[in-house]
Design an enzyme around this catalytic site. Structure first.
Site, mmCIF file in Angstrom:
data_model
loop_
_atom_site.group_PDB
_atom_site.id
_atom_site.type_symbol
_atom_site.label_atom_id
_atom_site.label_comp_id
_atom_site.label_asym_id
_atom_site.label_seq_id
_atom_site.Cartn_x
_atom_site.Cartn_y
_atom_site.Cartn_z
ATOM 1 N N CYS A 1 -31.157 -60.806 7.868
ATOM 2 C CA CYS A 1 -31.973 -59.965 8.738
ATOM 3 C C CYS A 1 -31.902 -58.493 8.344
ATOM 4 C CB CYS A 1 -31.535 -60.107 10.185
ATOM 5 S SG CYS A 1 -31.544 -61.803 10.737
ATOM 6 N N TYR B 1 -27.350 -47.841 36.598
ATOM 7 C CA TYR B 1 -28.319 -46.755 36.667
ATOM 8 C C TYR B 1 -27.659 -45.399 36.513
ATOM 9 C CZ TYR B 1 -30.794 -42.966 39.011
ATOM 10 O OH TYR B 1 -31.333 -41.754 39.323
ATOM 11 N N GLU C 1 -22.824 -74.240 -2.540
ATOM 12 C CA GLU C 1 -23.923 -73.330 -2.221
ATOM 13 C C GLU C 1 -24.846 -73.234 -3.435
ATOM 14 O OE1 GLU C 1 -25.410 -71.531 0.167
ATOM 15 O OE2 GLU C 1 -26.682 -70.651 -1.380
ATOM 16 N N VAL D 1 -26.419 -79.638 -3.852
ATOM 17 C CA VAL D 1 -26.215 -81.056 -3.510
ATOM 18 C C VAL D 1 -27.573 -81.729 -3.566
ATOM 19 C CG1 VAL D 1 -25.495 -82.672 -1.721
ATOM 20 C CG2 VAL D 1 -24.170 -80.584 -2.135
ATOM 21 N N ALA E 1 -24.490 -68.490 6.875
ATOM 22 C CA ALA E 1 -23.876 -68.251 8.189
ATOM 23 C C ALA E 1 -23.316 -69.506 8.854
ATOM 24 C CB ALA E 1 -24.896 -67.574 9.114
ATOM 25 N N ARG F 1 -39.659 -57.573 41.001
ATOM 26 C CA ARG F 1 -40.122 -57.300 42.369
ATOM 27 C C ARG F 1 -41.577 -57.724 42.577
ATOM 28 N NH1 ARG F 1 -38.539 -51.354 44.309
ATOM 29 N NH2 ARG F 1 -39.582 -52.120 46.182
ATOM 30 N N ASP G 1 -30.136 -73.113 10.289
ATOM 31 C CA ASP G 1 -31.599 -73.155 10.162
ATOM 32 C C ASP G 1 -32.147 -74.523 9.767
ATOM 33 O OD1 ASP G 1 -31.468 -70.482 10.740
ATOM 34 O OD2 ASP G 1 -32.228 -69.769 8.825
ATOM 35 N N ARG H 1 -9.136 -72.166 10.364
ATOM 36 C CA ARG H 1 -8.252 -71.569 11.357
ATOM 37 C C ARG H 1 -7.498 -72.645 12.153
ATOM 38 N NH1 ARG H 1 -12.125 -68.306 14.053
ATOM 39 N NH2 ARG H 1 -12.725 -67.615 11.977
ATOM 40 N N ALA I 1 -26.384 -60.887 5.258
ATOM 41 C CA ALA I 1 -27.176 -60.532 6.423
ATOM 42 C C ALA I 1 -28.656 -60.596 6.062
ATOM 43 C CB ALA I 1 -26.796 -59.145 6.911
#
Lengths: 450, 450
Positions: free
Chosen positions: B46, B431, B36, B84, B14, B447, B288, B25, B44
């Site tokens: 997760c 609400y 890698e 690496v 990621a 509150r 990470d 870009r 993903a």
């Protein structure tokens, strides 16, 4: 200002009773008298469409607390079916009509809280008050609609007005198997949404079976010889109808205050400052009859919503009992659903931004409510407005499947705190596949604005 | 600093790929090389528990973009199975091992981004690497667990560690019909929650069939003559097991950076400033393997989460390509679910507030996710911490039924903007009965603090 003398509250719904309860908590011995025109003290007005849909066991579930509970447990003298018909600011009394006995009496008051709520707008058209034509206003009207459905078994409903009540009643009637048509004189439903977001909703409503007639105005309601409605007439067509709901908006019940010489403000509501004080000494107002301050528009506004009424009531109650707090204001945050689609908005729309003469940028993204691969993931569209120069967030609109709508709270919080779109991108929002994509949809939209 | 020369990215998940894509870009012609170690570019992580549970069609759905797509569409030279093994800051090259061919070569680099991720903590105990014992780390490990379930049809799973991975794997195994036990050496599950909130979760897990052993430490994994696991041994008992998941936390993969002389920080992660720069010139780190700044603790922290990795990567990418932005920091916001229960947290816990020596107030309320009378309404518990003197919100924890968890975002936004509990009470949150009580649960909790 007398913060110990007798408090008279006009109106026993959310705002009035929130205030009364707060005063009672702060001042256990203060005399508190409440006059409520109707038969019920606070009830969940917003729950009525779901009660009518048959999703709530009993209308009793919608009643927060009954008058006798206020009387016995809180020592608050609540009088239902009592209408206050005049206020004398000089002599400090109110004139009250006992609607049961049709007797009028005067009640002295040291402090006064006006919490008279709002009433549905009813156009002066032929047939508008005939049998089978309803405006959803009080709990009583909700019960009347429910009974009408049960007893008359209407087949065709026509809803006039595509606002929150109209949308929710359309859902309720579909649930009950009625044929549903909706009219709105505007070119879109939900005027508080931008047209491109409102279209997502109206397309979905039509796909779910609602016949929509936009840019059409109600002209007449035809009745039969028994006085029951038979047809709804617009300038373009005539629709058979067994049941009509008028959801044409509301107006604040501010006539009583106005007649007493108390200043009125936005939309004709009772003008209050941030402490909920009116122009008259020792007179306060709260809820659907009173004005609010708009945090983005930075001007007086009128919003009639349960959340705001409760906050108004709480702030008024604190100040009435010797405190000194302010209600900072509103963003016009609102949410509803139509079947599987959730709809929410906060802050200002493009139209409002243009009216304010603001230079702004808008971004709209279509993404997913959860990780795209997660089974319950659904579509969500988020639209954001930010001021061009500063990047300040001005407004947000969301439409999408389960989990979409309440994301508006993140935007309402960001707008209230004056965040820029970049600051929304930087937020540490929660992510796990059952809840969100790794960039929350509100952040994906904000990224288009930085 | 050379913001045009060759960029080498170490790690293709990621953070690394977010940065690489952002640079591409901004700088369409810049040379970008990614190494890698594993076989996959962003996936993903997760989502793996849900893939293992059988809720995701294919592991392919978890892969955001394949290496060949980066190569062809983005002109990013992605090399998988390339590790690496050394960084020379002086001479500006990295030493790379091609794991397929077992060849080592040097690659020059003008700018370097270290995005080496994190690895699961594995205690040095007997049997810890035997067949049937897994740590959920890479996509490969998720696929291995899935295959093990399909082929070996294990009946009894023991999960060591009651953190996020442990909770999610417990859910996955229950879904697949396994008998599930969980060990944790702490007196509660989820150490990032206060004990009173963690208890709501652990009570529910037990009610759903997970056997929980708290304050018990894994001592040994017994294996049979074939080298397969048979039993899990703690100081108090021995449990039969066909499958063991080790969810004992993770450590940043910072050894490579450390050896090169780059400063390390919190939890041994690569220390970065808010621009994601390391102590070495032209060397950046993200994800990470890198530190973050904690907005409440106001100090360096270590958080390994996909949301943070993506933000790190984006900020690093902007700065690597000539921009100048900062990543303000994190709140440790996290969310998960266990069957019908949603669990979320943000900011600091009571334990952390005490460690900081803060004087604070805590409030915990039990209320409903929707209007109490609405059919799908469920229980929700919200706990808030605010600084005693200022009222500033410090942290929030939520546990409850559908719709509970993502309310943490409102709190994360409020904390990030420095709001007080009173300001949360004043928020204009959305609400309607299908979504919330009239006071949102986060406001009901706030509150109690004003």
């Amino acid at each position: 200002m007398d913060k110990k003398g007798k408090l008279v509250v006009i109106g026993g719904d959310a705002a009035g009773m929130s205030a009364a309860l707060k005063v009672r908590r702060e001042q256990p011995k203060r005399e508190i008298v409440v006059f409520e025109k109707g038969e019920h003290t606070p009830y969940a007005a917003c729950g009525m469409p779901y009660y009518i849909a048959g999703m709530v066991d009993s209308y009793d579930d919608l009643i927060a607390r009954k008058p006798e509970v206020f009387r016995k447990k809180q020592n608050i003298a609540v009088h239902i079916r009592h209408e206050v018909i005049a206020i004398d600011l000089q002599e400090k009394w109110v004139e009250v009509r006992n609607l049961e006995k049709d007797e009028v009496f005067r009640e002295s008051s040291d402090s006064l809280l006006i919490a008279t709520g709002a009433s549905p707008l009813l156009p002066d058209l032929p047939g508008i008050r005939s049998k089978g034509v309803f405006a959803l206003s009080s709990l009583q009207s909700g019960m009347d609609i429910f009974r009408f459905l049960e007893e008359e078994k209407p087949g065709k409903a026509v809803i006039v007005g595509g606002g929150y009540i109209g949308i929710e009643m359309a859902e309720a009637f579909l649930e009950r198997g009625l044929e549903v048509s909706m009219l709105d004189m505007a070119p879109q439903v939900m005027s508080t949404l931008d047209p491109d977001i409102a279209t997502v909703l109206s397309d979905y409503m039509q796909a779910e079976g609602v016949t929509l007639y936009l840019e059409e105005k109600l002209q007449e309601i035809e009745i039969n010889e028994k006085g029951s409605l038979t047809r709804v007439v617009t300038e373009k067509r005539t629709l058979d109808a067994d049941l009509v709901i008028l959801g044409l908006g509301i107006k604040p019940n501010a006539g009583l205050a106005g007649k007493a010489g108390i200043a009125l403000g936005a939309n004709g509501a009772v003008r209050v400052d941030k402490k909920m004080q009116t122009s008259a000494e020792a007179v306060w107002a709260a809820g659907d009859c009173a004005t609010s301050y708009h945090l983005v528009k930075q001007e007086e506004t009128y919003v009639a919503l349960g959340t705001v009424a409760n906050k108004h009531g709480l702030v008024a109650g604190i100040n009435l009992s010797g405190g000194d707090v302010e209600f900072p204001g509103v963003l016009g945050t609102a949410i509803t659903k139509f079947r599987e689609l959730e709809i929410a908005r906060t802050g200002i729309s493009e139209k409002e931004a243009n009216e304010m003469g603001l230079k702004f940028r808008a971004a709209k993204v279509d993404t997913y409510t959860r990780s795209a691969y997660y089974p319950e993931s659904g579509k969500i569209t988020v639209k954001l407005l930010a001021e061009k120069e500063s990047g300040w967030l001005l407004g947000g609109q969301i439409v999408g499947k389960a989990g979409a709508g309440k994301r508006i709270d993140t935007l309402a919080t960001a707008i209230a705190s004056g965040m820029t779109a970049q600051q929304v991108v930087d937020l540490d929002l929660a992510y796990a596949p059952p809840f969100s994509p790794v960039w929350d949809p509100v952040q994906t939209a904000a990224r288009r604005l930085v």
